[in-house]
Every structure is written in structure tokens, then in C-alpha cells.
Design an enzyme around this catalytic site. Structure first.
Site, short mmCIF file in Angstrom:
data_model
loop_
_atom_site.label_atom_id
_atom_site.label_comp_id
_atom_site.label_asym_id
_atom_site.label_seq_id
_atom_site.Cartn_x
_atom_site.Cartn_y
_atom_site.Cartn_z
CB ILE A 95 14.52 0.51 -1.60
CG1 ILE A 95 13.70 0.97 -2.80
CG2 ILE A 95 15.33 -0.74 -1.89
CD1 ILE A 95 12.77 -0.03 -3.39
CG ASP A 96 15.04 -1.42 5.31
OD1 ASP A 96 16.23 -1.11 5.39
OD2 ASP A 96 14.37 -1.75 6.31
CB THR A 97 17.10 -5.45 3.19
OG1 THR A 97 15.85 -5.99 2.73
CG2 THR A 97 17.08 -5.26 4.69
CE LYS A 137 14.20 2.59 6.35
NZ LYS A 137 13.69 1.71 7.38
CE LYS A 160 17.22 -10.21 3.25
NZ LYS A 160 17.05 -10.56 4.66
CB THR A 161 10.45 -6.15 -0.92
OG1 THR A 161 10.46 -6.38 0.48
CG2 THR A 161 9.03 -6.23 -1.43
CE LYS A 192 -3.64 -2.03 2.92
NZ LYS A 192 -4.27 -1.93 4.25
CB VAL A 240 10.46 7.44 7.54
CG1 VAL A 240 11.81 7.98 7.95
CG2 VAL A 240 10.56 6.62 6.28
CD GLU A 248 8.22 -0.63 -2.25
OE1 GLU A 248 7.35 0.13 -1.79
OE2 GLU A 248 8.30 -1.85 -1.98
P1 5GP Z 1 13.03 -4.33 2.05
O1 5GP Z 1 12.59 -5.63 1.45
O2 5GP Z 1 13.66 -3.39 1.05
O3 5GP Z 1 13.94 -4.55 3.24
O4 5GP Z 1 11.75 -3.64 2.69
C1 5GP Z 1 10.86 -2.94 1.95
C2 5GP Z 1 9.51 -2.86 2.63
O5 5GP Z 1 9.64 -2.78 4.06
C3 5GP Z 1 8.81 -1.58 2.22
O6 5GP Z 1 8.00 -1.85 1.12
C4 5GP Z 1 8.04 -1.21 3.46
O7 5GP Z 1 6.79 -1.87 3.43
C5 5GP Z 1 8.81 -1.78 4.61
N1 5GP Z 1 9.68 -0.77 5.25
C6 5GP Z 1 11.02 -0.78 5.32
N2 5GP Z 1 11.47 0.31 5.98
C7 5GP Z 1 10.39 1.03 6.33
C8 5GP Z 1 10.21 2.29 7.03
O8 5GP Z 1 11.14 2.99 7.44
N3 5GP Z 1 8.92 2.72 7.18
C9 5GP Z 1 7.84 2.01 6.74
N4 5GP Z 1 6.64 2.50 6.97
N5 5GP Z 1 7.98 0.82 6.08
C10 5GP Z 1 9.24 0.35 5.87
#
Ligand code: 5GP
Length: 216
Positions: A135-137, A164, A139-140, A62, A186, A132
Site C-alpha cells: 500500500i503506497d498512496t 509506506k 489510491k488502489t 500479481k 522495494v 495486497e
Molecule cells: P497505491 O495505489 O497504494 O499508491 O499503489 C499500490 C500499488 O503500486 C501496489 O499494488 C504496487 O503494485 C505498486 N507499488 C507501490 N509501491 C511499490 C514498491 O515499492 N514496489 C513495488 N514493486 N510496487 C509498488
């Protein structure tokens, strides 16, 4: 992209209006709405130049809905004003990642689960832009890209509003980045914490100390 430094404290909340029910939760406004919009306009301009005549936008729900909506609006305005109009189709995808336990080696691996229709065959031969918010790690996004390419699109590009700054940062997955931010959680501008805060126009850092709303 626009880099937000570790020491950035944000703007004082007194300078902005925000919903009364979040009164005790907001400490500072990290990225104001106007700055978000100006940055998205800039991304839209690059996208408009890079794509030829059509574009399938795949919005990751979402969290990505506001970013996607504003980005597509800017692409349309730029198209009308420049004479290079991109025919744009918007599709939505919702993802959940689960930790799956492997009982043979007792390791957990993350698996991507697509909610709704996982059949993306309409992407075949198309120029695709995945949109999107965060983007954190990475992985998604890595898992989603792997899934999307199986439908043989003509090309795939990725727009991320926030990435990040962490070890092994995932920015190489992205073609268009709004902001690089420190490793903080955030919310706002459609990003949530337990479904709260999506309705804020600004982005701010969610302090784990203030959990009044969440604990209700
Ligand atoms: P990744 O797979 O890149 O580690 O994580 C991505 C998903 O984690 C994002 O689509 C989001 O849903 C969630 N996410 C990661 N960091 C944050 C953050 O700082 N705030 C929020 N609200 N969601 C996050």
C-alpha cells in the site's frame, strides 16, 4: 505493526543466498524471508480470531500472490491446531490503474481497471479479506474497496504486507499490517520491477542506480 526505520541499512547480502542473475543488483537484504514469514503467522493469528466461520480471501495480483499463499497456509494450520477452522475460499483479482485525462478541466484522475472478471457477486453476504502486498498512496485500495462494497459483503477487512510511511499515510485503510517501511521502492517476495525480482524470497530495496537487468 513492525516499523522499519528510515536509517535501517538492511543485512549484508553475503549472509544470504540468492539467484546468480541478480548478483549485481542486490545491495542488501531489507527484510529476510524468515522475518516475513514470522510476521505473516502473527497476522494469520489475528485474522483467525476476528473471523467467525468462513472467509473469502480476495488476493490482489500479481504482487500479492506469495503473501496470500503464505497467509492462507498459516490460517489453515492455526485452524487445525486450535479447533476453530475457517472455511476459506480464495479468489483472485488483477488491477491496473490508469491516468485518465479530463479534457474539460485538463486534470488527470486515476481510474481503476479490473482485469479478468470484475463481477464479484460471489462476495454478497460473505466475510471478505482483501490481501495486497503493498500500500503506497492507498489510491488502489480505496478504489478497490469502493468496488467491493457495491457487492454487499457482510464485512470487509484488508491485510497489507507493507505500507509506506509517506505524508497522509494510508494505514487507516488496513486492518492487518505486516511492516511499515520508509518511502522506498522495494521488490522481491512477488513484488516486481518490470516483472523482474518476483522470484526472490526476500524483500530488498531496488536501487535505481543499478538498472543492468532492466536495460537489457
Ligand atoms: P497505491 O495505489 O497504494 O499508491 O499503489 C499500490 C500499488 O503500486 C501496489 O499494488 C504496487 O503494485 C505498486 N507499488 C507501490 N509501491 C511499490 C514498491 O515499492 N514496489 C513495488 N514493486 N510496487 C509498488
Amino acid at each position: 505493526c513492525c516499523i522499519i526505520k528510515d536509517e535501517w541499512p538492511g543485512h549484508s547480502v553475503d549472509l544470504f543466498t540468492y539467484p546468480e542473475h541478480y548478483h549485481d543488483d542486490i545491495e542488501s537484504v531489507y527484510i529476510p524471508h524468515g522475518v516475513i514469514m514470522d510476521r505473516i503467522e502473527c497476522l494469520a493469528s489475528s485474522i483467525q480470531q476476528d473471523f467467525e466461520d468462513h472467509l473469502v480471501v480476495l488476493c490482489v495480483l500479481k504482487g500479492g500472490y506469495k503473501f496470500c499463499s503464505d497467509l492462507v497456509d498459516f490460517i489453515k494450520v492455526l485452524g487445525r491446531n486450535s479447533g476453530k477452522y475457517l472455511e476459506t475460499r480464495v479468489e483472485f483479482i488483477r488491477l491496473k490503474s490508469y491516468l485518465v485525462r479530463n479534457f474539460i478541466n485538463d486534470r488527470s484522475t486515476e481510474e481503476l481497471h479490473i482485469i479478468g472478471s470484475p463481477d464479484l457477486s460471489f462476495l454478497r453476504g460473505k466475510s471478505v479479506l482483501i490481501v495486497e502486498a503493498m500500500i503506497d498512496t492507498g489510491k488502489t485500495m480505496t478504489a478497490l474497496l469502493k468496488h467491493v462494497v457495491t457487492f454487499e459483503p457482510k464485512m470487509v477487512k484488508v491485510a497489507g504486507l507493507l505500507v509506506k510511511r509517506i505524508p497522509n499515510m494510508a494505514e487507516t485503510l488496513l486492518d492487518y499490517v505486516g511492516f511499515e517501511i520508509p518511502n522506498l521502492f522495494v521488490v522481491g517476495y512477488a513484488l516486481d520491477y518490470n516483472e523482474y525480482f518476483r522470484d526472490l524470497n526476500v524483500i530488498w530495496v531496488y536501487s535505481q542506480v543499478h538498472h543492468k537487468i532492466i536495460s537489457h
